[in-house]
Design a protein around this motif. Structure first.
Motif: not given
Length: 464
Positions: A189-191, A215-222
């Motif tokens: 949850x930091x990002x 990174x390249x996960x959903x949070x990074x995409x967000x």
């Protein structure tokens, strides 16, 4: 008391892990007790089978069960092998199975009428039993009272040890689950918190805020989407400010001229004659055209500009529009050339909006082309579409400015400016009209040395 998303996620993961550990521990304990009780009863049956031959031999020797009431407690002696009793092939272990469970104390004897004789009293024929047969006659029954719980047996300490081990393992599992939940809630949850904080800044008008992306996960995409949104908002804010400045400037210029003209007339510096009235009407027309263009542009931006689609022959429409503009080109000292195909060029379009489109393109070329110069309008066939191209002679535009030509209030530097041109809204309106017809519009260098505007409109397929 309101908890943050990190705390709620931590508690959710911890509660789920704890519940899972409790369910697994409970199921393990229940399964252990069931299986362990079955194991204890199996050991007790083995013990009962080793006692049965001794009872048979003792009855054959005494011919009744009365000897079991003697003070010497012969019943308990019968439960264990005597010193002269031959051992089975398995040795002493087979003759005397382990009795750590206390199974011998749960053996009882009934006579042939099923009356209690010796041993454990709380027995009946519904329990595990073996017949004592002597000379072909059943003389009694050896009965085993089953274990109902682990506490009934001598292995209670073993069960308690197992339960303690399970409890310690459960506590360790919950502790590890808590540590993992804490790490996940803060790491994951930091990002999200960074994006939330950046969103608050964005709502306060800080359009230059950006969030770091890893990174390249959903949070990074967000995070990437947020940065693109912030960049778009920054561009829109810059465009809004530029638009307001341009509108103010464009409205201020004709209003200043009108005010000056009227003040001159009021002070008697300029006589009120036909020339003065014509000059005032010219400024009013320019102001009215600017307001009309702004209105049309606003409607086209939100898709509210009305279109009445019908089959239109571009050859006829382009021809009539060219005839209307031919005199103005001649007056401006420009050579105008029209190139049309021999056959009809049918499209599905709003003829009034296409007339507005062609008027804007031709007026743009007439206003920005230096004298003497030339302008060419050509209609030709392209794969799946009809192509309308307006080319003019110098001045041209740098390649990097051609993409900006359809932006509102854009005017090229040097000669293509307000001194000779309009407000810079005509091509922006033209772009929206073309888009509403499902077509394409682009600007490129003209072979004549100026700018070439190319429009493609989808063909209308007619039945043969």
């Amino acid at each position: 008391m309101r908890f943050g998303i990190s705390t709620r996620l931590f508690l959710a993961i911890l509660a789920t892990s704890a519940l899972t550990v409790l369910l697994v521990s409970g199921a393990t304990r229940w399964n252990f007790e069931r299986g362990f009780l079955g194991y204890l009863n199996e050991l007790a049956v083995e013990r009962m089978d080793t006692v049965l031959p001794r009872l048979t031999q003792a009855y054959a020797q005494h011919r009744d069960w009365a000897f079991l009431g003697e003070p010497s407690r012969p019943w308990y002696k019968l439960l264990r092998p005597g010193p002269d009793e031959p051992l089975p092939p398995g040795g002493l272990d087979e003759a005397l199975p382990p009795d750590l469970t206390g199974a011998l104390s749960r053996l009882g004897l009934l006579d042939d009428r099923q009356r209690w004789v010796a041993g454990y009293r709380s027995i009946d024929m519904t329990m595990q039993h073996r017949a004592v047969v002597v000379d072909g006659r059943t003389v009694g029954w050896l009965v085993l009272a089953p274990f109902q719980s682990v506490a009934d047996g001598g292995d209670q300490r073993f069960a308690i040890g197992q339960w303690r081990t399970t409890l310690v393992a459960a506590l360790v599992a919950v502790l590890l689950a808590g540590l993992i939940a804490w790490w996940v809630s803060h790491r994951l949850l930091a990002p999200v918190k960074q994006i939330a904080a950046a969103t608050h800044q964005l709502t306060r008008g800080q359009h230059d805020v950006r969030v770091p992306v890893h990174g390249s996960d959903e949070v990074a995409q967000l995070g990437r989407d947020f940065n693109r949104m912030a960049q778009t908002l920054a561009r829109n804010e810059e465009a809004r400010r530029a638009f307001m400045a341009d509108v103010s400037h464009e409205l201020r210029t004709p209003l200043a001229v009108l005010r000056g003209e009227l003040e001159a007339l009021e002070d008697g510096i300029r006589p009120l004659n036909q020339a003065a009235v014509s000059s005032l009407q010219g400024e009013v027309r320019q102001l009215g055209k600017l307001v009309d263009d702004l209105y049309d542009l606003a409607l086209s931006d939100v898709g509210a500009l009305t279109y009445h689609m019908e089959p239109v022959d571009l050859v006829d429409l382009v021809g009539r529009t060219s005839t209307t503009h031919a005199r103005s080109f001649e007056t401006a000292g420009l050579q105008f050339t029209l190139k049309l195909p021999d056959s009809a060029a049918a499209v599905e379009a709003d003829p009034a909006r296409l007339q507005q489109l062609f008027d804007n393109l031709l007026s743009n070329s007439r206003l920005y082309t230096e004298t003497p110069g030339q302008v060419t309008l050509a209609l030709s066939a392209a794969p799946g579409s009809w192509q309308i191209e307006v080319q003019d002679s110098p001045p041209g535009l740098p390649i990097e400015q051609l993409a900006q030509l359809f932006e509102r209030f854009f005017r090229g530097e040097n000669s293509r400016n307000r001194a000779t041109g309009g407000a810079g809204l005509g091509l922006a309106i033209a772009r929206n009209i073309v888009a509403a017809h499902g077509g394409q519009i682009e600007a490129r260098p003209s072979p004549l040395g100026g700018v070439s505007i190319r429009v493609k409109l989808p063909r209308l397929e007619t039945a043969s």
